[in-house]
Design an enzyme around this catalytic site. Structure first.
Site, PDB file in Angstrom:
ATOM      1  N   SER A  31      -1.759  34.226  -3.112  1.00 41.81           N
ATOM      2  CA  SER A  31      -0.921  33.122  -2.830  1.00 41.81           C
ATOM      3  C   SER A  31      -1.359  31.869  -3.100  1.00 41.81           C
ATOM      4  CB  SER A  31      -0.069  33.353  -1.661  1.00 41.81           C
ATOM      5  OG  SER A  31       0.938  34.644  -1.507  1.00 41.81           O
ATOM      6  N   HIS A  62       2.482  33.659  -7.589  1.00 40.52           N
ATOM      7  CA  HIS A  62       1.967  34.789  -8.428  1.00 40.52           C
ATOM      8  C   HIS A  62       2.228  34.658  -9.706  1.00 40.52           C
ATOM      9  CE1 HIS A  62       0.249  36.820  -4.751  1.00 40.52           C
ATOM     10  NE2 HIS A  62       1.315  36.120  -4.248  1.00 40.52           N
ATOM     11  N   HIS A  84       3.064  43.318  -4.848  1.00 36.93           N
ATOM     12  CA  HIS A  84       3.286  43.787  -3.318  1.00 36.93           C
ATOM     13  C   HIS A  84       4.240  44.959  -3.060  1.00 36.93           C
ATOM     14  CE1 HIS A  84       2.377  39.521  -3.434  1.00 36.93           C
ATOM     15  NE2 HIS A  84       1.470  39.790  -2.421  1.00 36.93           N
ATOM     16  N   TYR A  86       6.135  45.266  -0.789  1.00 39.82           N
ATOM     17  CA  TYR A  86       7.545  44.776  -0.211  1.00 39.82           C
ATOM     18  C   TYR A  86       8.334  44.552  -1.385  1.00 39.82           C
ATOM     19  CZ  TYR A  86       5.656  40.079  -0.641  1.00 39.82           C
ATOM     20  OH  TYR A  86       4.979  38.935  -1.109  1.00 39.82           O
ATOM     21  N   GLU A  87       7.963  44.370  -2.580  1.00 42.87           N
ATOM     22  CA  GLU A  87       8.845  43.817  -3.980  1.00 42.87           C
ATOM     23  C   GLU A  87       9.464  45.291  -4.505  1.00 42.87           C
ATOM     24  OE1 GLU A  87       6.771  40.960  -6.650  1.00 42.87           O
ATOM     25  OE2 GLU A  87       5.111  41.626  -5.567  1.00 42.87           O
ATOM     26  N   ALA A 114      -3.840  34.820   1.126  1.00 47.32           N
ATOM     27  CA  ALA A 114      -3.391  34.025   2.185  1.00 47.32           C
ATOM     28  C   ALA A 114      -2.874  34.703   3.457  1.00 47.32           C
ATOM     29  CB  ALA A 114      -2.115  33.049   1.514  1.00 47.32           C
ATOM     30  N   MET A 212       0.168  40.843   3.968  1.00 46.55           N
ATOM     31  CA  MET A 212       1.066  41.735   3.171  1.00 46.55           C
ATOM     32  C   MET A 212       0.326  42.404   2.028  1.00 46.55           C
ATOM     33  SD  MET A 212       4.556  39.850   3.725  1.00 46.55           S
ATOM     34  CE  MET A 212       4.972  38.854   5.286  1.00 46.55           C
ATOM     35  N   SER A 213      -0.901  42.436   1.847  1.00 48.25           N
ATOM     36  CA  SER A 213      -1.741  42.881   0.388  1.00 48.25           C
ATOM     37  C   SER A 213      -2.779  43.203   1.196  1.00 48.25           C
ATOM     38  CB  SER A 213      -1.563  41.768  -0.471  1.00 48.25           C
ATOM     39  OG  SER A 213      -2.476  40.654   0.094  1.00 48.25           O
ATOM     40  N   ASN A 236      -1.679  29.816   8.099  1.00 46.00           N
ATOM     41  CA  ASN A 236      -0.764  29.378   9.210  1.00 46.00           C
ATOM     42  C   ASN A 236      -1.246  30.047  10.435  1.00 46.00           C
ATOM     43  OD1 ASN A 236       0.608  31.432   7.283  1.00 46.00           O
ATOM     44  ND2 ASN A 236       1.501  31.942   9.537  1.00 46.00           N
ATOM     45  N   HIS A 248       7.352  30.548   3.616  1.00 44.59           N
ATOM     46  CA  HIS A 248       6.268  30.884   2.706  1.00 44.59           C
ATOM     47  C   HIS A 248       5.762  29.708   2.221  1.00 44.59           C
ATOM     48  CE1 HIS A 248       4.295  33.356  -0.291  1.00 44.59           C
ATOM     49  NE2 HIS A 248       4.805  32.602  -1.477  1.00 44.59           N
TER      50      HIS A 248
END
Length: 274
Positions: A31, A62, A84, A86-87, A114, A212-213, A236, A248
């Site tokens: 990201s 992306h 990902h 989650y997509e 990230a 998440m990756s 963050n 995000h």
């Protein structure tokens, strides 16, 4: 023949119809880090959408294309954006790009992302060299029939992040005056950010950063014998550490802010690895 393997071969054959470029290093740009392309002497570009059956990224930051070219004199294939779990993609599609890059000839995989800082000593904008990972909170990409053409049924993961490659990143950081953290990356499925209670649990488990990756990609790469390393941009602090909501946009803003430092680190590391 395994259907997943046939799909990999079909994608590789399409790419080979466009370019015969032979990469040595594969680089996944996370990201906000897609700008690294400006450090490459690009020979060919292939949008993900041009490859039949290939998953297409839907996340801001992306771009969604393979870049084939040189970093210095090192032949590199870079993913400008990843997909990902989650997509909504099946886990075998999430790691499909990694397997394709390995089949194209890449021996070394550099993963970037990230991530939220779980370690209380971290600050937004830090770069963390990944030394190990926890993926118990996401589905393994090796579930299901084993793809024997790629690797063994029960691959060893005791040194999933190659110590020599990690040392190369450390050396590149030192030579360029870049301070880096080190730690354990934990992958969740997302897409929701974690709760404060989950972050406390992750810290107890030994996680330094969460995202998440990445972790499932590392597993797929090691399964097929690629050497793996990774760097997280701490975009963050994770939930509950600071008294502010997560979003995000902050992730992308922080990644953009330290992009030049990140690019210098990766370029220096690639030169040493090759």
């Amino acid at each position: 023949m395994n259907a997943a393997y046939v799909k990999i071969q079909d994608c590789v054959n399409y790419i080979r119809s466009i370019t015969e470029f032979q990469p040595r290093v594969a680089l996944v740009l996370g990201s906000g880090l897609g700008g690294y392309a400006r450090n490459m002497r690009v020979e060919a570009e292939i949008p993900y959408g041009d490859i039949e059956g290939f998953p297409v990224s839907t996340v801001p930051g992306h771009d969604g294309r393979f870049l084939f070219g040189y970093v210095g004199e090192v032949p590199v294939v870079a993913m400008k954006g990843r997909v990902h779990f989650y997509e909504g993609y099946a886990i075998e599609d999430v790691v499909l790009p990694i397997r394709i890059m390995g089949m194209l000839g890449a021996e070394i995989l550099i993963l970037t992302n990230a991530a939220g800082g779980v370690d209380l000593s971290f600050n937004p904008g830090d770069l963390m060299v990944i030394t190990d990972q926890i993926v118990s909170f996401a589905l393994s990409p090796l579930v299901g029939p084993n793809i024997e053409e790629l690797g063994t049924r029960f691959p060893d993961m005791s040194r999933i992040y190659d110590p020599q490659l990690v040392a190369s990143i450390r050396e590149a950081a030192a030579e360029n005056g870049i301070k880096v953290q080190e730690g354990v990356y934990l992958q969740t499925t997302g897409p929701q950010f974690e709760t404060p209670a989950e972050i406390r649990m992750f810290r107890t488990l030994g996680a330094s950063a969460v995202g998440m990756s990445t972790a499932v990609e590392a597993i797929a790469a090691r399964h097929m014998g690629m050497r793996v390393c990774g760097v997280s941009c701490i975009s963050n602090m994770a939930a509950g550490i600071l008294d502010q909501p997560l979003n995000h946009e902050e992730v992308q803003e922080t990644a953009n802010r330290i992009a030049q430092t990140f690019e210098t680190l990766i370029t220096g590391a690639i030169a040493k690895m090759a």
